[in-house]
Design a protein around this motif. Structure first.
Motif, PDB file in Angstrom:
ATOM      1  N   GLU A  32       0.815  -1.198   0.000  1.00 22.60           N
ATOM      2  CA  GLU A  32       0.000   0.000   0.000  1.00 22.60           C
ATOM      3  C   GLU A  32       0.858   1.262   0.000  1.00 22.60           C
ATOM      4  O   GLU A  32       0.454   2.303  -0.481  1.00 22.60           O
ATOM      5  CB  GLU A  32      -0.913  -0.014   1.240  1.00 22.60           C
ATOM      6  CG  GLU A  32      -1.945  -1.119   1.210  1.00 22.60           C
ATOM      7  CD  GLU A  32      -2.826  -1.084   2.436  1.00 22.60           C
ATOM      8  OE1 GLU A  32      -2.592  -0.209   3.288  1.00 22.60           O
ATOM      9  OE2 GLU A  32      -3.738  -1.926   2.532  1.00 22.60           O
ATOM     10  N   ASP A  33       2.108   1.180   0.557  1.00 24.21           N
ATOM     11  CA  ASP A  33       3.035   2.319   0.568  1.00 24.21           C
ATOM     12  C   ASP A  33       3.809   2.341  -0.750  1.00 24.21           C
ATOM     13  O   ASP A  33       4.589   1.411  -1.030  1.00 24.21           O
ATOM     14  CB  ASP A  33       4.002   2.180   1.747  1.00 24.21           C
ATOM     15  CG  ASP A  33       4.929   3.394   1.862  1.00 24.21           C
ATOM     16  OD1 ASP A  33       4.872   4.260   0.972  1.00 24.21           O
ATOM     17  OD2 ASP A  33       5.715   3.450   2.837  1.00 24.21           O
ATOM     18  N   PRO A  34       3.633   3.353  -1.608  1.00 19.67           N
ATOM     19  CA  PRO A  34       4.309   3.359  -2.918  1.00 19.67           C
ATOM     20  C   PRO A  34       5.824   3.476  -2.808  1.00 19.67           C
ATOM     21  O   PRO A  34       6.544   3.147  -3.757  1.00 19.67           O
ATOM     22  CB  PRO A  34       3.710   4.596  -3.618  1.00 19.67           C
ATOM     23  CG  PRO A  34       3.228   5.463  -2.514  1.00 19.67           C
ATOM     24  CD  PRO A  34       2.784   4.534  -1.420  1.00 19.67           C
ATOM     25  N   GLU A  35       6.361   3.944  -1.677  1.00 21.65           N
ATOM     26  CA  GLU A  35       7.808   4.071  -1.514  1.00 21.65           C
ATOM     27  C   GLU A  35       8.432   2.834  -0.893  1.00 21.65           C
ATOM     28  O   GLU A  35       9.646   2.747  -0.743  1.00 21.65           O
ATOM     29  CB  GLU A  35       8.127   5.295  -0.654  1.00 21.65           C
ATOM     30  CG  GLU A  35       7.697   6.618  -1.295  1.00 21.65           C
ATOM     31  CD  GLU A  35       8.083   7.799  -0.428  1.00 21.65           C
ATOM     32  OE1 GLU A  35       8.663   7.576   0.665  1.00 21.65           O
ATOM     33  OE2 GLU A  35       7.815   8.936  -0.856  1.00 21.65           O
ATOM     34  N   TRP A  36       7.597   1.879  -0.540  1.00 17.81           N
ATOM     35  CA  TRP A  36       8.105   0.659   0.076  1.00 17.81           C
ATOM     36  C   TRP A  36       8.854  -0.164  -0.938  1.00 17.81           C
ATOM     37  O   TRP A  36       8.476  -0.261  -2.101  1.00 17.81           O
ATOM     38  CB  TRP A  36       6.953  -0.141   0.676  1.00 17.81           C
ATOM     39  CG  TRP A  36       7.413  -1.320   1.494  1.00 17.81           C
ATOM     40  CD1 TRP A  36       7.756  -1.301   2.804  1.00 17.81           C
ATOM     41  CD2 TRP A  36       7.580  -2.647   1.029  1.00 17.81           C
ATOM     42  NE1 TRP A  36       8.129  -2.550   3.222  1.00 17.81           N
ATOM     43  CE2 TRP A  36       8.028  -3.404   2.135  1.00 17.81           C
ATOM     44  CE3 TRP A  36       7.389  -3.284  -0.192  1.00 17.81           C
ATOM     45  CZ2 TRP A  36       8.297  -4.765   2.057  1.00 17.81           C
ATOM     46  CZ3 TRP A  36       7.660  -4.631  -0.283  1.00 17.81           C
ATOM     47  CH2 TRP A  36       8.109  -5.365   0.822  1.00 17.81           C
ATOM     48  N   SER A  37       9.975  -0.749  -0.520  1.00 21.36           N
ATOM     49  CA  SER A  37      10.823  -1.492  -1.448  1.00 21.36           C
ATOM     50  C   SER A  37      11.405  -2.690  -0.746  1.00 21.36           C
ATOM     51  O   SER A  37      11.562  -2.707   0.482  1.00 21.36           O
ATOM     52  CB  SER A  37      11.944  -0.579  -1.962  1.00 21.36           C
ATOM     53  OG  SER A  37      12.979  -1.302  -2.528  1.00 21.36           O
ATOM     54  N   LEU A  38      11.728  -3.712  -1.551  1.00 20.90           N
ATOM     55  CA  LEU A  38      12.395  -4.896  -1.020  1.00 20.90           C
ATOM     56  C   LEU A  38      13.903  -4.690  -0.923  1.00 20.90           C
ATOM     57  O   LEU A  38      14.622  -5.596  -0.527  1.00 20.90           O
ATOM     58  CB  LEU A  38      12.103  -6.111  -1.901  1.00 20.90           C
ATOM     59  CG  LEU A  38      10.671  -6.640  -1.833  1.00 20.90           C
ATOM     60  CD1 LEU A  38      10.496  -7.772  -2.836  1.00 20.90           C
ATOM     61  CD2 LEU A  38      10.359  -7.151  -0.432  1.00 20.90           C
ATOM     62  N   ALA A  39      14.386  -3.469  -1.340  1.00 15.52           N
ATOM     63  CA  ALA A  39      15.830  -3.204  -1.305  1.00 15.52           C
ATOM     64  C   ALA A  39      16.342  -3.306   0.119  1.00 15.52           C
ATOM     65  O   ALA A  39      15.655  -2.960   1.084  1.00 15.52           O
ATOM     66  CB  ALA A  39      16.132  -1.823  -1.862  1.00 15.52           C
ATOM     67  N   GLU A  40      17.570  -3.757   0.223  1.00 20.23           N
ATOM     68  CA  GLU A  40      18.182  -3.963   1.528  1.00 20.23           C
ATOM     69  C   GLU A  40      18.445  -2.617   2.203  1.00 20.23           C
ATOM     70  O   GLU A  40      18.892  -1.660   1.581  1.00 20.23           O
ATOM     71  CB  GLU A  40      19.505  -4.712   1.348  1.00 20.23           C
ATOM     72  CG  GLU A  40      20.091  -5.205   2.637  1.00 20.23           C
ATOM     73  CD  GLU A  40      21.323  -6.045   2.376  1.00 20.23           C
ATOM     74  OE1 GLU A  40      22.354  -5.778   3.027  1.00 20.23           O
ATOM     75  OE2 GLU A  40      21.257  -6.940   1.514  1.00 20.23           O
ATOM     76  N   VAL A  41      18.169  -2.510   3.458  1.00 22.87           N
ATOM     77  CA  VAL A  41      18.432  -1.285   4.213  1.00 22.87           C
ATOM     78  C   VAL A  41      19.948  -1.109   4.349  1.00 22.87           C
ATOM     79  O   VAL A  41      20.638  -2.051   4.732  1.00 22.87           O
ATOM     80  CB  VAL A  41      17.800  -1.352   5.604  1.00 22.87           C
ATOM     81  CG1 VAL A  41      18.150  -0.117   6.424  1.00 22.87           C
ATOM     82  CG2 VAL A  41      16.296  -1.496   5.472  1.00 22.87           C
TER      83      VAL A  41
END
Length: 454
Positions: A32-41
């Protein structure tokens, strides 16, 4: 969201990330969050290094870092950072290469001892001096740079020096006569950049090359754009004397005449390190040559270039007298002067005593057969001279014969340029064969320098 729905959502996320956990083919969820990503922190270390890069100007941190972290920061620093921050902090050559190429494009670093940092600061300081306008440019632009560059500058090649801006006289309608006299009393404090404010502060400077003129003046040409004044000369001479590390000095295409040459030579008499002096393409005559002969007697010069001046017989005789006693000079270039046979014979006699000179260039000097005879006699006894250029002198067939005789008794000379001398082909062929024999004995190949053109 209820606990059951929350569990379902987490299970779908787990299965989308770990498809092997369920044999069924699963769809990826849409967050639901468009800025959410599976990229590693990013790791905290990386975030800290990025912060250091971002705030490097205000708080430069480098030497305290581990080598790997230091490399990370250096690779990402901007080449436009203030020199006050980077000059004495960063020694990494890759960083200074980026700075150099960002400013001047692809460059050849081999002429700078393969040091990008030296190349950057030498070119940077040269640019400031070449654009310095007396009484307009603040001297602080140069002086503030000195603490940043003095450890890295070894050579300065100044291709132009700008004169003061010439302002037209202003006339007051009420009192014209008073204004004219006032205007005549005012003038620039210096005629060009004053090297006295700089040279004694550059503790590693070894070479200084100057041209008192303006590049690309185009339709704005005026003779005062190419004038090396007495005031310039006195300031420069004092600056040279104060620069104890200087080894190579040249001022060419600058209308250096006898008076100015005498001033320069007098201040260089006791210079502790000067090895090469180039005053080519100037207006030096016999008086200037006599002043340089005194310099030869007291200095440690190894190379002297007086190419394209106005030296005649008396001046060449003075140089020859000094050469007969000199024990350091290895190269003397007198090409394109007017020494004639008076000077040619004197230099031939000097070669009978001199034991150090290796290269002598006497091309285009109005010499004839008497000079050839004197040089021939010298070659019988001289075992040091290896390169002799006599091109564009009217030696004639007889002059060629006597040279042939002298060279036949010489085993050290490996080059002798006789182009445009009217020497007959038989003599030239014999001399060439003798030189080849000498080359094979010494293992030396012919050397051709840019100054060898006729």
């Amino acid at each position: 969201m209820s606990e059951s729905n929350l569990i379902k959502t987490h299970s779908r996320f787990y299965l989308s990330v770990n498809p092997a956990a369920d044999g069924r083919k699963m769809r990826s969820i849409i967050a639901e969050d468009p800025e959410w990503s599976l990229a590693e922190v990013p790791a905290l270390t990386k975030l800290c290094l990025q912060c250091i890069v971002k705030n490097f100007t205000e708080k430069p941190i480098l030497d305290e870092l581990k080598p790997s972290h230091k490399s990370y920061v250096l690779e990402r620093l901007s080449p436009s950072l203030p020199l006050t921050v980077t000059a004495n902090l960063i020694s990494d050559e890759s960083y200074w290469r980026r700075c150099t190429e960002a400013r001047w494009g692809p460059s050849d670093v081999t002429a700078y001892g393969n040091s990008w940092k030296r190349m950057f600061f030498e070119r940077h300081l040269e640019g400031i001096i070449e654009l310095f306008i007396p009484d307009v440019t603040d001297t602080r632009t140069v002086l503030e740079l000195v603490p940043l560059c003095r450890n890295y500058v070894k050579r300065l090649k100044i291709s132009q020096l700008l004169p003061p801006i010439k302002e037209p006289p202003r006339f007051d309608e009420d009192d014209e006569s008073d204004c004219v006299s006032d205007a005549g009393s005012d003038g620039p404090s210096v005629d060009h950049f004053d090297f006295q404010i700089l040279l004694d502060k550059l503790g590693n400077l070894e070479e200084l090359h100057l041209v008192y003129g303006v590049k690309g003046c185009g339709m704005n040409f005026e003779w005062n754009l190419f004038e090396f004044t007495f005031r310039d000369c006195e300031c420069l001479a004092k600056a040279l004397k104060s620069c104890k590390t200087l080894q190579v000095f040249s001022v060419h295409r600058s209308k250096v005449d006898d008076d100015k040459c005498c001033i320069l030579a007098s201040h260089l008499l006791d210079h502790p390190s000067l090895l090469e002096l180039d005053l080519s393409h100037n207006h030096i005559g016999d008086r200037g040559a006599k002043a340089i002969s005194k310099l030869l007697n007291q200095s440690k010069l190894k190379k002297l270039n007086l190419y394209n001046n106005r030296i005649r017989g008396p001046g060449a005789q003075a140089l020859a007298q000094a050469l007969s006693r000199n024990t350091t000079l290895t190269s003397l270039v007198l090409r394109l002067n007017r020494i004639g046979d008076e000077g040619g014979q004197a230099l031939g006699q000097a070669l009978m005593k001199n034991k150090t000179l290796v290269n002598l260039h006497l091309g285009a000097n109005k010499m004839t057969e008497p000079s050839a005879m004197a040089l021939s006699r010298a070659l019988v006894d001289n075992s040091t001279l290896k390169i002799l250029n006599l091109s564009n002198n009217k030696l004639g067939a007889d002059g060629g014969k006597v040279l042939e005789e002298g060279i036949s008794h010489n085993c050290s000379l490996v080059e002798c340029d006789l182009r445009l001398t009217d020497v007959d082909q038989e003599s030239e062929l014999y001399i060439t064969q003798t030189l080849r024999t000498n080359q094979s004995l010494t293992g030396r190949k012919p050397h051709h320098s840019p100054n060898d053109e006729v």
